[in-house]
Write an enzyme that holds these catalytic residues in place. Structure first.
Site, mmCIF file in Angstrom:
data_model
loop_
_atom_site.group_PDB
_atom_site.id
_atom_site.type_symbol
_atom_site.label_atom_id
_atom_site.label_comp_id
_atom_site.label_asym_id
_atom_site.label_seq_id
_atom_site.Cartn_x
_atom_site.Cartn_y
_atom_site.Cartn_z
ATOM 1 N N GLN A 243 65.631 50.986 4.261
ATOM 2 C CA GLN A 243 66.492 50.442 5.321
ATOM 3 C C GLN A 243 67.875 51.080 5.262
ATOM 4 O OE1 GLN A 243 66.408 46.184 4.936
ATOM 5 N NE2 GLN A 243 64.248 46.041 5.516
ATOM 6 N N ASP B 123 56.709 45.464 -0.995
ATOM 7 C CA ASP B 123 56.401 44.195 -0.322
ATOM 8 C C ASP B 123 55.116 43.551 -0.829
ATOM 9 O OD1 ASP B 123 58.681 44.388 1.220
ATOM 10 O OD2 ASP B 123 57.669 45.392 2.878
HETATM 11 C C1 S3P Z 1 61.362 48.491 5.292
HETATM 12 C C2 S3P Z 1 61.897 48.782 4.063
HETATM 13 C C3 S3P Z 1 61.762 47.903 2.886
HETATM 14 C C4 S3P Z 1 60.701 46.834 3.076
HETATM 15 C C5 S3P Z 1 60.771 46.206 4.444
HETATM 16 C C6 S3P Z 1 60.586 47.269 5.514
HETATM 17 C C7 S3P Z 1 61.544 49.449 6.404
HETATM 18 O O1 S3P Z 1 62.997 47.272 2.654
HETATM 19 O O2 S3P Z 1 60.839 45.827 2.096
HETATM 20 O O3 S3P Z 1 59.789 45.221 4.580
HETATM 21 O O4 S3P Z 1 60.836 49.345 7.429
HETATM 22 O O5 S3P Z 1 62.396 50.350 6.275
HETATM 23 P P1 S3P Z 1 64.137 47.945 1.727
HETATM 24 O O6 S3P Z 1 64.604 49.159 2.376
HETATM 25 O O7 S3P Z 1 65.228 46.919 1.630
HETATM 26 O O8 S3P Z 1 63.446 48.182 0.407
#
Ligand code: S3P
Length: 451
Positions: free
Chosen positions: A176, A327
């Site tokens: 993210q 996840d």
């Molecule tokens: C996601 C990144 C992950 C994941 C989330 C979806 C994404 O989070 O846990 O469900 O679509 O980029 P983080 O980037 O905080 O690890």
């Protein structure tokens, strides 16, 4: 925020073997990005297989608020008429992202380098989650932020008029954060560089390349990924077919492994290498899992996953595998409860800042059901094979994956398992209970979790 107001207790109990072929809804990460990139492109993007979960629908609402036109036709295909990069409109109202961390963090990146103001709110879970990890690099690019103490929602941003490109080393393994910086880089002149010491899911890089962005990835001597993006490309509309979400497939996969006599195939699942850590781990544990009908679709590997009930053994999951199954730890902990011996899971610091403090929520849920476990600062050890498990009430803390994981537990434990609120499952897997019912599972709604 609908799910936050009306808790819906659910209970699962052991019944017959699970059998059948199913499809889980579209991948959540790809669905969010399809709507976002479609909104930034010129022309009409079409999306089939979009996940119609609350999280993704909130992203659709945000893109509409910024001027994209999005509609669904009678065949279920979504059509997105993009506004074009640089031309986003200022949303008239506050944008409510509900439970969706990916939605709000990536949207902050997009809006952060457009000359518009926006205010973001979310449910109680999202309002507890750290936004500084995204706001810090955005501030360096020129985004102004008005936030109460601690960089949490609700907060407002004013996007930069004259954004500056940055080189940013992502301090934690987070797709993210990486994505927010890259998306901010889209409307920034010059080259934005993101250095990712530990690889995370690469949907943003792959999909932006598909939309026509000038983006390259190289690996440096230390093994870090160096992602370079040239700003201000013309993004061209695409046709996207979203494959099934491996993070949703995880629930029927583990359920089939632990429920005696089961034989389940989950069709058309995304098998991107940054998302398959759970499958690797379950196979190491002795799970009978085969990939059938493997193929490439839209630049991604997809396949049908066949799972048969198996005798599992405990393993140590390498910490460096965590980003590819981040996840999936809650449902892995459930599989571990049925394995012989200990399953040790190190490298879990990021679980503390998910939809709930997932490490604590999993440990409390296991304890409530008589499953021995040890919670460390960033690790969990589950001892499998205890007898007489189940019978507990699990607090879900507005976390869909906690709710679904413990419902899977109840399908194979001696006593039924109750989750205090299953309404939040609609954020990512709205067809969860009906798909499980189709496989023969017993999951029922309750008036009162204590009944
Ligand atoms: C996601 C990144 C992950 C994941 C989330 C979806 C994404 O989070 O846990 O469900 O679509 O980029 P983080 O980037 O905080 O690890």
């Amino acid at each position: 925020m609908s799910h936050a107001s009306t808790p819906r207790p659910l209970r699962s109990r052991a019944g017959s073997a699970l059998t059948g072929r199913i499809r889980v809804p579209g991948d959540k990460s790809v669905s969010h990005r399809s709507l976002m990139f479609g909104a930034l492109a010129v022309g009409r993007t079409t999306v089939t297989g979009l996940l119609e979960g609350e999280d993704v629908l909130n992203t659709a609402g945000a893109m509409r608020a910024a001027g994209a036109r999005i509609h669904k036709d009678e065949n279920g295909t979504y059509h997105i008429d993009g506004v074009g990069l640089g031309s986003l409109l200022e949303p008239e109202d506050v944008i409510d992202f509900g439970n969706a961390g990916t939605g709000v963090r990536l949207t902050m990146g997009i809006f952060g380098t457009h000359p518009i103001a926006a205010t973001f709110v979310g449910d109680a879970s999202l309002s507890r989650r750290p936004m500084g990890r995204v706001l810090d690099p955005l501030r360096q690019m020129g985004t102004q932020v008005v936030a109460r103490a601690g960089d949490r929602l609700p907060l407002s941003i004013r996007g930069a008029d004259m954004p500056l490109p940055i080189t940013y080393r992502v301090p934690m393994p987070s797709a993210q954060v990486k994505s927010a910086v890259l998306l901010a880089g889209l409307n920034t002149p010059g080259e934005t560089v993101v250095i990712e010491p530990i690889a995370t899911r690469d949907h943003t890089e792959k999909m932006l390349a598909g939309f026509g962005a000038d983006i390259s990835v190289t690996i440096d001597e230390q093994g870090a990924r160096i992602i370079r993006l040239k700003g201000r490309p013309e993004l061209k509309a695409q046709a996207i077919d979203v494959p099934g979400d491996p993070s949703s497939a995880a629930f029927p996969i583990v359920a089939a492994l632990i429920t005696p006599g089961s034989d389940v195939t989950v069709e058309n699942v995304l098998l991107n290498e940054h998302r398959t850590g759970l499958i690797t781990t379950l196979i190491e544990m002795g799970g009978d899992i085969t990939i059938e009908n493997e193929r490439m679709a839209g630049g991604e590997r997809v396949g049908d996953i066949r799972v048969r009930a198996s005798k599992l053994k405990g393993v140590t999951v390498p910490a460096n595998r965590a980003p590819s199954m981040i996840d999936e730890y809650p449902v892995l902990a459930v599989a571990a409860a049925f394995a012989e011996g200990d399953t040790h899971m190190p490298g879990l610091e990021e679980l503390r800042v998910k939809e709930s403090d997932r490490l604590a929520a999993v440990a409390r849920g296991l304890e409530a059901n008589g499953i021995p476990c040890k919670e460390g600062e960033a690790e969990l050890t589950v001892t499998g094979g205890a007898s007489g498990i189940g019978g507990g009430i699990v607090t879900t803390h507005l976390d869909h994956r906690i709710a679904m994981s413990f419902l899977v537990l109840g399908l194979a434990s001696g006593k039924a398992v109750t989750v205090d609120d299953g309404a939040v499952i609609a954020t990512s897997f709205p067809t969860f209970t009906s798909l499980f019912a189709g496989l023969g599972a017993e999951i029922s709604e309750l008036e009162d979790a204590r009944a």
